[in-house]
Write an enzyme that holds these catalytic residues in place. Structure first.
Site, PDB file in Angstrom:
ATOM      1  N   HIS A  33      57.824  -6.703  77.455  1.00 43.62           N
ATOM      2  CA  HIS A  33      59.099  -5.974  77.390  1.00 43.62           C
ATOM      3  C   HIS A  33      60.014  -6.605  76.344  1.00 43.62           C
ATOM      4  O   HIS A  33      59.962  -7.826  76.126  1.00 43.62           O
ATOM      5  CB  HIS A  33      59.797  -6.014  78.753  1.00 43.62           C
ATOM      6  N   HIS A  50      66.031 -10.379  80.099  1.00 37.95           N
ATOM      7  CA  HIS A  50      66.792  -9.110  80.148  1.00 37.95           C
ATOM      8  C   HIS A  50      68.279  -9.325  80.468  1.00 37.95           C
ATOM      9  O   HIS A  50      69.065  -8.390  80.363  1.00 37.95           O
ATOM     10  CB  HIS A  50      66.207  -8.154  81.199  1.00 37.95           C
ATOM     11  N   ASP A  72      52.836 -10.325  80.828  1.00 33.53           N
ATOM     12  CA  ASP A  72      52.608  -8.942  81.272  1.00 33.53           C
ATOM     13  C   ASP A  72      52.026  -8.049  80.175  1.00 33.53           C
ATOM     14  O   ASP A  72      51.861  -6.844  80.376  1.00 33.53           O
ATOM     15  CB  ASP A  72      53.888  -8.335  81.877  1.00 33.53           C
ATOM     16  N   ASP A  91      56.652 -11.628  75.854  1.00 35.86           N
ATOM     17  CA  ASP A  91      56.632 -10.752  77.024  1.00 35.86           C
ATOM     18  C   ASP A  91      56.441  -9.316  76.525  1.00 35.86           C
ATOM     19  O   ASP A  91      56.890  -8.970  75.437  1.00 35.86           O
ATOM     20  CB  ASP A  91      57.973 -10.882  77.759  1.00 35.86           C
TER      21      ASP A  91
HETATM   22 ZN   LIG Z   1      58.118  -8.254  81.007  1.00 31.60          ZN
END
Ligand SMILES: [Zn+2]
Length: 309
Positions: free
Chosen positions: A164, A125, A245, A162
């Site tokens: 996200h 991120h 995740d 991931d």
């Molecule tokens: Zn994540």
């Protein structure tokens, strides 16, 4: 050849405060499990000494200076609403970056065939100028730039599984045709980016947004598009932004993957890599917040790395 496992103890001093999901126990759980399994095919290694020059093509000078000054002498400081640093974060962030450098050097020098970096803080991120979502330096992006600068590769693929979207990695490589960034992620969801119309200046970004509730079967079907893109791009080296995740037990997201699915996707990626870069793969830990799921999933992921020959 063995599989490299790159880690150091400094992650234990990256304190994010009580109740923070990106906690010290995450990496401890993974490391303890690999110690217990004691697979002789793993070559344990500490990260290389950090050099500030590793960061210069990935983050702006202003940002690097800002981060350097952010580590408090005691207590906690905030780089964004959920990105926390403590005094020990300074060494932990350096080792997270150093680990991917060591992993890449080890594969290049045939010290091990592939590698998994077990580190925190995660990185995907973190944008060129911005800390975000528990991430400070974008470890995987630093790795890709290192492959291009140090080893003169012109085609590096980053696969981000991931749950996200890796907004930071996308931001850093949006205008860089040497890097193909492919992400599968829950959408709409944090951090908000990752729509399929975000393609990069050279069609070098490939986003695969998937709805909450995505099952193993649906996910692995979607992953075929990842493999198809890889096949078209023919990367010389593959980096994995390995978040776990997307697991059904993860408290932060709503995918339904099982631990064994991480074996399957890793295995398929490695098999395909025989066509163009013969298993030159370095993986680095991103998210994954249920400790048992994270232990099992990283174990499955590494089993596939070890099996490759
Ligand atoms: Zn994540």
């Amino acid at each position: 050849m063995k599989t490299g496992l790159i880690t150091s103890d400094t992650y234990q001093n990256h304190n994010t405060g009580d109740g923070h999901p990106e906690k010290i126990d995450r990496v401890t759980a993974v490391i303890d499990n690999f110690k217990k399994i004691d697979n002789k095919e793993l070559l344990w290694k500490k990260p290389a000494k950090f050099d500030q020059s590793f960061l210069i093509n990935t983050h702006s000078t202003d940002y690097i200076n800002k981060v350097s000054k952010s580590f408090p002498e005691n207590g906690l400081a905030f780089l964004d609403g959920d990105t926390v640093v403590s005094p020990g974060s300074k060494e932990a962030t350096k080792d997270a970056v150093g680990s991917i450098i060591t992993a890449i050097d080890g594969v290049q020098q045939k010290e091990f065939k592939n590698a998994f970096c077990v580190v925190r803080p995660p990185g995907h991120h973190a944008e060129k100028d911005k800390a975000m979502g528990f991430c400070i330096y974008n470890n995987v992006a630093v790795g890709a730039n290192y492959l291009i600068d140090r080893y003169k590769y012109s085609k590096v693929a980053i696969i981000d599984f991931d749950v996200h979207h890796g907004n930071g990695t996308q931001d850093i490589f949006y205008n860089n045709k040497k890097v193909l960034y492919i992400s599968t992620h829950q959408f709409p969801f944090y951090p908000g980016s990752g729509n399929e119309n975000e393609k990069g200046m050279y069609n070098n970004i490939f986003n695969i947004p998937l709805p909450a509730g995505t099952t193993s079967e649906e996910y692995l079907n979607a992953y075929e598009f990842v493999l198809k893109k890889l096949k078209e791009f023919k990367p010389e080296f593959i980096l994995l932004s390995a978040g776990f995740d997307a697991h059904k037990d993860d408290p932060l997201a709503q995918f339904q993957l099982e631990s064994k699915d991480f074996y399957t996707l890793t295995k398929r990626t490695l098999e395909l890599s025989k066509l163009f870069c013969n298993g030159k793969v370095v993986s680095i830990l991103e998210g994954g917040y249920d400790l048992l799921a994270l232990q099992e999933s990283t174990q499955k992921h590494v089993e596939a790395l070890i099996e490759f020959n």
